[in-house]
Structure formats: C-alpha cells, structure tokens
Design a protein around this motif. Structure first.
Motif, PDB file in Angstrom:
ATOM      1  N   ALA A 172      -0.806   3.011  -3.185  1.00 36.03           N
ATOM      2  CA  ALA A 172      -1.965   3.850  -2.848  1.00 36.03           C
ATOM      3  C   ALA A 172      -2.093   5.050  -3.779  1.00 36.03           C
ATOM      4  CB  ALA A 172      -1.868   4.314  -1.395  1.00 36.03           C
TER       5      ALA A 172
ATOM      6  N   TRP B 129      -4.825  -4.188   2.659  1.00 29.54           N
ATOM      7  CA  TRP B 129      -4.746  -3.543   1.348  1.00 29.54           C
ATOM      8  C   TRP B 129      -5.376  -4.432   0.264  1.00 29.54           C
ATOM      9  CZ3 TRP B 129      -4.832   0.981  -0.397  1.00 29.54           C
ATOM     10  CH2 TRP B 129      -4.421   1.297  -1.692  1.00 29.54           C
TER      11      TRP B 129
ATOM     12  N   TYR C   6     -10.287   3.240   4.402  1.00 34.74           N
ATOM     13  CA  TYR C   6      -9.529   3.484   3.171  1.00 34.74           C
ATOM     14  C   TYR C   6     -10.427   3.514   1.946  1.00 34.74           C
ATOM     15  CZ  TYR C   6      -4.739   4.026   4.585  1.00 34.74           C
ATOM     16  OH  TYR C   6      -3.583   4.563   5.093  1.00 34.74           O
TER      17      TYR C   6
ATOM     18  N   SER D  25       0.813  -1.218   0.000  1.00 32.93           N
ATOM     19  CA  SER D  25       0.000   0.000   0.000  1.00 32.93           C
ATOM     20  C   SER D  25       0.849   1.272   0.000  1.00 32.93           C
ATOM     21  CB  SER D  25      -0.923   0.028   1.223  1.00 32.93           C
ATOM     22  OG  SER D  25      -0.178   0.129   2.429  1.00 32.93           O
TER      23      SER D  25
END
Length: 575
Positions: free
Chosen positions: A110, A340, A472, A106
C-alpha cells in the motif's frame, strides 16, 4: 495481481532486499556493479528454468493453479529495471516486518500506492502498539489464558477480579451496519482497547465477512472472535440489558455483583446514561469485569478525549489530534488479497497515469430509485467553487478554442475523476458534460465509476468487497469531495489523510441544492455522531451542554451540528 502491478512493484523479496527497514543492510557500489554484470545471465537462466517447470509439475502430478500464478509473477518481475523509489513500507515503525507478504499483499504494498502519511506515528504510539501486539499474543484465542477466561464466562464465575486472572481482559466488538460504520468502529474500539489494556476481539459478522475483507493486523495473533465464543445471543444485547453500562452505573450504583460481563452500548443513538462510559476511568467497576462487549456503529475517539484519566496518554499517543483515524486505519485495516487485487487493477488501468486524481463520494440519504438533479447541481457547484474540476466551454457560438495545457506525459493535462456511489446517473452526467464540451483549460477529464449497486446491502459478501475496494480507491486520489454524514466518505478521506471538501446534506431533496454547496473540512478526522453531551467532571446526564467548546481540539462537525470531531487547535495570531 495484475501484470502491471508486478512490473511496477517488483516481487516483495526484491523490495525487502532493497528496503532498509527490513534488513538494515546497505549494498555497496562494487556489489551493485557485480549484480548488474550478472543480471542478464541470471535472468536468462531463470527464464529457461521457469519455462521447463510446467512439464515437470505435470509429471509430478501437482496442480498448476498456484505454480502458474507464481510463474507469471516471477516472469513479470524479471528484467524490470525501472523500480519506483524506495518507500518506507513500515510507515515509520507503525507496522512491523515479519508478516508473510504473500498472504496479505496490501500490508506492505500500500505504501507504493498511497501518498506519504499525512502525520507520522509518535514514538509512544509505536511502543504501545508493540505492547498491544504482545497482549494479543499472550491472551488471545488459542492461548491458555483465553481458554480459562472462556470457561469462566460460560460457567458464570464472578468470584475474582479480572486483574487476578492471568492479567487478561477482553473487549468484544459487535459488527453491524454498513462497512464505513464498521471501519470507524474497529479503529476506535482498538484505541479503547489500548487505553484499557484489553484484548480486542471483533465479531466476524454475518457470513464471516471480517476475515474475507481484512487481513489479521497482529503478528502471530488474531483479532477475530472465535466461532465457539461462549456468550449466547450477545448480538441481541440492547440498552435495557441488565449488564448495560448505563444500568450498572445509574441503577446499580456501580455494583457488578453477579455479572459475568459489562455491555457498552455506544450506538449513535445511545442514551446519555450509556454514554457515561466515556467518563469511566476504568477504576470504578470496569476493571473488575474480565469481559466487556461493545456495540457501536460510529467513531468513538472524540468522546474519549473528555476522560481525564486518558487525556495524558492520548496526548502522548497523538501529539497531532487531527490524525487519530488516519494513523490507526493505516495500522489496522489492510484489505485481503482479493480486494487488494481489485484496487490495484482498477488504479493501474484508470487512475495511475492521470496528472491529477479527484475523488467524488456520493451518498443520498433517501430511498428512491430515481436520482436527484439537486444533488448533481450541488456536486458541480462545489467542484466549481473550489476549483477542483475545470469549467467547460459555453454553448454560445464564437467561443475560441481552449488554450492547450500540457501534462506530465507531453499531451493534454489529464484529470481522472473517481466517482463512488450507489447510482450511476451522477457519474454518467458528469462524463457526458465533459464529452459534449471542451474544458476552458484544455485539460482532458475522464470520469470513472467502479460499480453502482443501486441499493445498499449489509453483510453481503460481494457488495462489501466492492465497497472496501472503492473506499481504498478513494483514498488513492489527490483531492476528495465527500457527502456529509457519510461514514463511507469518512473512512475514505481519513485513510487517505486528506482534508476533504464536505457536501452539506440536504434536509429535503425536493428543494434547491444547499448554498454554499460545500466547505473545506477543518481536519481529516471522521465526525462522531454519538459523542457525550455532558461534562465528565459533573456527569449531569439530564442536562445537555455544548461539549464542542470544552476542549480546543474537539469541535462541532461541519456537516452535523451535534456531532464532534478532532482537529488541531486554532492558534489566534497576535496583531
């Protein structure tokens, strides 16, 4: 990682070769032509090689689990000619290269899911982050200075100032309450550690939840408090502890004689005496103590801006005051690979292909198994008032079909609604509304809810993993409606860098929904629920004043009248 992610976000070795922040190399046009010429040959060769590896692995007696994952990932990336445009995976210098990408996917991936950062990190912040990382490496667990400091803490030695002992001081953060609270606490405790030149060590929490949720943020160093930390029962410390800052400042006149550490009690309900720490310039007595233990369940940053000793430094760190948590969370809070994977799989399956993504975060502050119609009414009134979701065709007969509104893919424009909350009833009700009736715009609305745990659990591994994945996912939407008072919502929209639409908290859920139902927040910053109620220059703790008028960039929160939040100062236009 799902195969979809592998196709769209190729192997990180490939991205590293293309992305200038890692290598600083540029590929020439001629080299590119050569690469394309050889690509088909190389791909075919690799496929043959990979297909012949499993028998060889079996002959060698090795386990197939890890190689199989590697093979799937490699095959998925071969022949992928459609790459997303290059992204600044280091976020303008906020992150550093050199981490093992496979141990924490991540950290660099990301950037391919989030929108670009709402604010860029300042050069001074980048410099201070590198200095903090060096401090964590020099003084953190596993080093001789940490071993000496631990022995001193255990033995009770108090005969030397912290500055004289290796130049290493420590801030230990106690983990408690919900995940949203802990995320806000970690970000603001990290800021406080930077301001005071202390190594940040975070209590792992019950069940070692810290390391199962978040990757290590510092290169070649750790922020996890060692299991053998010598201070016994430190999680049980309270406001009445002899070591509490309020007791030392008020009852001991700042004398730290005989104290091994100082305890900073900054819970949202802390006394004004303990909130005096917001005004401590670290020259009174804190600097003489090598160890500080901090308990907080809220966002401390607004209170730190009242301290004259920190104000210039904070101005240099954050020229834009409305992005402190946004920037620090993107630096500090990277979910582990298991989480993730949950995020990317869900996003790719349900959210990626929508023309617009709207997040709705629901928090009901009442322990009741049955849902509240008033809460649903409030959500729908807010999304209608702010034109966040399309209205539906009325039930009356004779209504003409809605006009067709094309989306990017050529079909009807699609809106994906991500609902997060403990109850499934609200998402089900919104989904049913759009199933039974067409939208007046012709848009297709799809409602998704990853989980509904019904009840909140603290430090429950699976529950926390789902909560972090949903925070997230919320940060990957385009617009966010969030419940007032909710730290879960604060973390989601702060991480996203979105200015949310805040739902006013009903004080009585049996009454009609608040009117107006929501308001656009003044900034993306979380609300501090326990900021000081006095002026630092006077420290009159027995006299509460409106501290929301003392600084132009610290204002009362929209959802909590006694809370404070950071924002950009309002500039009045001259007529």
């Amino acid at each position: 990682m799902s195969s979809t992610v592998a196709r769209e976000d190729p192997s990180w070795l490939g991205i590293e070769e293309e992305a200038s922040p890692f290598t600083g190399k540029k590929t020439t046009k001629a080299a590119t032509t050569d690469i394309r010429r050889w690509s088909s040959v190389v791909n075919a060769t690799l496929v043959v090689l990979i297909m012949t590896m499993p028998p060889l692995l079996l002959l060698l007696g090795g386990g197939l689990a890890a190689p199989t994952v590697w093979i799937k990932s490699t095959v998925a990336s071969i022949g992928s000619s459609q790459r997303e445009p290059k992204k600044d995976v280091l976020l303008g210098g906020l992150l550093v290269p050199g981490f093992d990408e496979h141990s924490c996917a991540s950290r660099y991936q990301a950037a391919y899911y989030h929108k670009d950062m709402a604010r860029r990190p300042s050069p001074h912040l980048i410099k201070r982050l590198r200095e903090q990382e060096a401090l964590q490496r020099r003084c953190g667990p596993g080093t001789e200075p940490y071993a000496r400091a631990s022995r001193r803490l255990k033995s009770g030695q108090t005969d030397a100032a912290a500055d004289e002992i290796d130049g290493c001081r420590y801030l230990v953060l106690i983990s408690y309450r919900g995940l949203g609270n802990r995320m806000l606490a970690m970000a603001s405790a990290f800021l406080y550690a930077m301001l005071t030149d202390r190594v940040l060590l975070v209590d792992r929490g019950y069940g070692d939840t810290l390391t199962s949720l978040f990757c290590e943020p510092f290169p070649n160093a750790t922020w996890a408090l060692p299991h053998d930390f010598p201070l016994e029962n430190f999680k049980d410390l309270g406001e009445d502890a002899p070591e509490s800052y309020g007791n030392v400042a008020v009852n001991r006149s700042g004398s730290v004689t005989g104290l091994r550490f100082v305890y900073l009690h900054l819970d949202h309900a802390a006394s004004q005496a303990n909130r005096l720490v917001y005004c401590d310039d670290h020259r009174q007595f804190l600097h003489r103590l090598q160890w500080a233990v901090l308990r907080t369940d809220q966002y401390m940053a607004p209170g730190l801006f009242f301290n004259l000793a920190y104000r210039d430094e904070l101005d240099r760190l954050f020229p834009s005051k409305d992005s402190v948590f946004h920037i620090l969370s993107r630096y500090l809070l990277h979910p582990t690979n298991d989480i993730w994977g949950m995020v990317t799989r869900y996003y790719d399956a349900y959210l990626r292909n929508a023309d617009e993504r709207v997040g709705i975060q629901i928090r009901v502050f009442e322990n009741r198994d049955t849902p509240f119609q008033q809460v649903l009414d409030q959500i729908l009134a807010c999304t209608s008032q702010e034109h966040l979701l399309p209205a539906v065709v009325g039930a009356a007969g004779g209504v003409s079909p809605p006009a067709f509104k094309a989306g990017a893919a050529g079909g009807a424009r699609s809106v994906a609604v991500l609902v997060t909350g403990l109850s499934s009833w609200y998402a089900d009700s919104i989904r049913e509304m759009y199933w039974k009736s067409a939208t007046v715009t012709g848009e297709a609305v799809r409602v998704h809810q990853p989980s509904h745990e019904e009840h909140q659990h603290y430090f429950h591994g699976e529950h926390d993993m789902k909560a972090l994945a949903e925070i997230y996912l919320l940060s990957l939407t385009d617009k966010i409606v969030a419940s007032g008072w909710s730290t879960f919502g604060y973390a989601g929209y702060g991480l996203a860098g979105h200015t949310p639409y805040l739902l006013f908290r009903p004080m009585n859920y049996s009454e009609p929904a608040p009117n107006p139902p929501c308001t656009r927040a003044m900034s993306m910053e979380p609300c501090s629920h326990g900021a000081p109620g006095f002026e630092c220059t006077r420290k009159e703790i027995n006299r509460n004043i409106d501290t929301g008028v003392l600084l132009p960039h610290v204002r009362p929160c929209e959802d909590m009248s006694w809370g404070l939040k950071l924002t950009e100062p309002v500039v009045e236009k001259k007529v």
